[in-house]
Every structure is written in structure tokens, then in C-alpha cells.
Motif scaffolding. Structure first.
Motif, PDB file in Angstrom:
ATOM      1  N   ALA A 190      -3.360  -2.343  -7.920  1.00 28.18           N
ATOM      2  CA  ALA A 190      -3.901  -1.709  -6.785  1.00 28.18           C
ATOM      3  C   ALA A 190      -4.683  -0.533  -7.565  1.00 28.18           C
ATOM      4  CB  ALA A 190      -2.698  -1.299  -5.894  1.00 28.18           C
ATOM      5  N   VAL A 228      -5.042  -2.377  -2.381  1.00 25.62           N
ATOM      6  CA  VAL A 228      -4.343  -3.126  -3.041  1.00 25.62           C
ATOM      7  C   VAL A 228      -5.290  -4.628  -3.249  1.00 25.62           C
ATOM      8  CG1 VAL A 228      -2.333  -4.702  -3.066  1.00 25.62           C
ATOM      9  CG2 VAL A 228      -2.324  -2.393  -1.940  1.00 25.62           C
ATOM     10  N   LEU A 243       0.876  -1.014   0.081  1.00 20.51           N
ATOM     11  CA  LEU A 243       0.051   0.097   0.083  1.00 20.51           C
ATOM     12  C   LEU A 243       0.743   1.271  -0.120  1.00 20.51           C
ATOM     13  CD1 LEU A 243      -2.713   1.418   0.071  1.00 20.51           C
ATOM     14  CD2 LEU A 243      -2.636   1.066   2.593  1.00 20.51           C
TER      15      LEU A 243
END
Lengths: 135, 135
Positions: A82, A77, A4
Motif C-alpha cells: 500500500a 492499497v 485502507l
């Protein structure tokens, strides 16, 4: 660094390329193997990498281009893909952006961008507006 | 059926739910485990599943809702995530839509939708329009 964090860093790289008017940095961020696409506000979808990069060169080199900054980034994600949603603020106009990335050769690279002008900036309404006609 | 065919079928299910004004079918299409998000035209991003489903119920039940159909779908599969770009045609207005799906319990389910009004419908220009100010 988590996935992330890495994706949000890639998202910042996109807006830095914009701020610095750097088409080479923009080119490096976009995927080279995966299929890419881009929907600029008001434009039909662009589906060809060379056409997309040409559009960015035009945009970044336009003398009338305005400064823009990004806020409120939210990343999600999904394995090796993502999504980052964020707001692009350009003078009085706010755009809601969808930025999609894939993990390619160990790097999060952009495969899709879409931006839409929105009526309500960072201060969110308590409930969503009730549309009249749509969608 | 290939993943691409299955994703395009899921995309058609989205527009069928819209055409039939069926919020239950819409609910079944959206992911239950993966994080979801939705950017209706002109709205700020919605990031909560219950809020997104509430927005669809309002839209699908609005007496003023117009008929809409989808054309020009282009799908891209990135492993267990897939992107479909298409045009939503509603009377005189054409929207460019980004629809993102993930494979969840063997089904392609929607995790993100964004639609933007565009100036140019299905007949594409030979080269992209040159923007004036942006982005």
C-alpha cells in the motif's frame, strides 16, 4: 477495519513516532523481513535497515529538529502493498511524502519513505505548473 | 525473465520514453486499472491519470527539456508490486527517484513516480550525512 484504514493508521504511527521523537516506535513500524529503503530530502537513497534506523535516531535526537505534522493523506492499497501520499508541514516548508507499506505478519509495515520539498502546499493549483527544464 | 528483471526492464522503458520524448510510450507504461500518482520535483502530488499524462506531455515537449539518463537502479519485488530506486542525472543535477510498479494484465506498469534533487550523486558517502533540521 479495512486495509485502507489500517494503512492510514500505520502512516499516522510514522508521524507520531516523529512527533514523539521515539526511535523505538519508528523501528517497530519498519519491516523486518522485506527489503527497506529511505530517501531523506537531499540525501542519496539509504538501502540498509540498520543505516536507515541510524539515520532516524540522528534525526529524532537532533536538538535542532523542528515540529512537523502530516496532512492530506491519500492511501492506495495494491493487494499486500500500500502507498500513502501525504504532505509534511514543518514551519514554512511543505514536503510531499511517499510512504510505502507491505503486509508483514498481519501488520502494515513501512518499506520505503521519500520526502521532497514542494512549492505549493495544501491549496492546489487548478492545473499543474508547467516546468521549465524537467522533470 | 525473473520478476526483478522484468521490473528493471519496465523501469528502463520509463527512461527511454523520457529520452525519446515519447508521450505515447509513457502513457502505455502507466497502469490503466490501478490508481496512479506522480510527484514531480517541487510539485504537489498529482493523483489523476489524465492530469499526470498531461504533465508528461508538457515535460516531454518542452523545448528547454534537458537530456537525462538513469543509473544505479535497485529493484525490490513485493509480490505483485515492485519498487525501483534509481538516480536520474541531468547535466549537473542528480535526482533520487522512486518508481513503483504493479503487475497488471501480465505487465509491470507504473503506478507512482517521485523524484527529489539530491546533493550527493553516484559516489556514496561512507556514512549518511547528518541532517541539521530534519528529516
Amino acid at each position: 477495519m479495512t486495509d485502507l484504514d489500517a494503512v492510514l493508521t500505520a502512516n499516522r504511527t510514522f508521524y507520531q513516532a516523529f512527533a514523539l521523537r521515539n526511535p523505538d516506535a519508528m523501528d517497530r513500524l519498519w519491516a523486518r523481513e522485506a527489503a527497506v529503503s529511505c530517501i531523506h530530502p537531499g540525501w542519496p537513497p539509504l538501502l540498509d535497515r540498520a543505516v536507515i534506523m541510524g539515520s532516524w535516531r540522528n534525526i529524532l535526537h537532533a536538538p535542532s529538529a523542528l515540529a512537523m505534522h502530516c496532512g492530506g493523506s491519500q492511501g492506495r492499497v495494491y493487494g499486500t502493498t500500500a502507498l500513502v501520499l501525504c504532505e509534511e508541514i514543518m514551519e514554512e516548508t511543505v514536503f510531499a511524502a511517499t510512504n510505502l507499506f507491505v503486509l508483514e505478519q498481519g501488520q502494515w509495515r513501512m518499506v520505503h519513505h521519500q520526502a521532497t520539498p514542494i512549492a505549493v502546499p495544501t491549496a492546489r493549483p487548478a492545473s499543474p505548473p508547467r516546468p521549465q527544464h524537467l522533470h
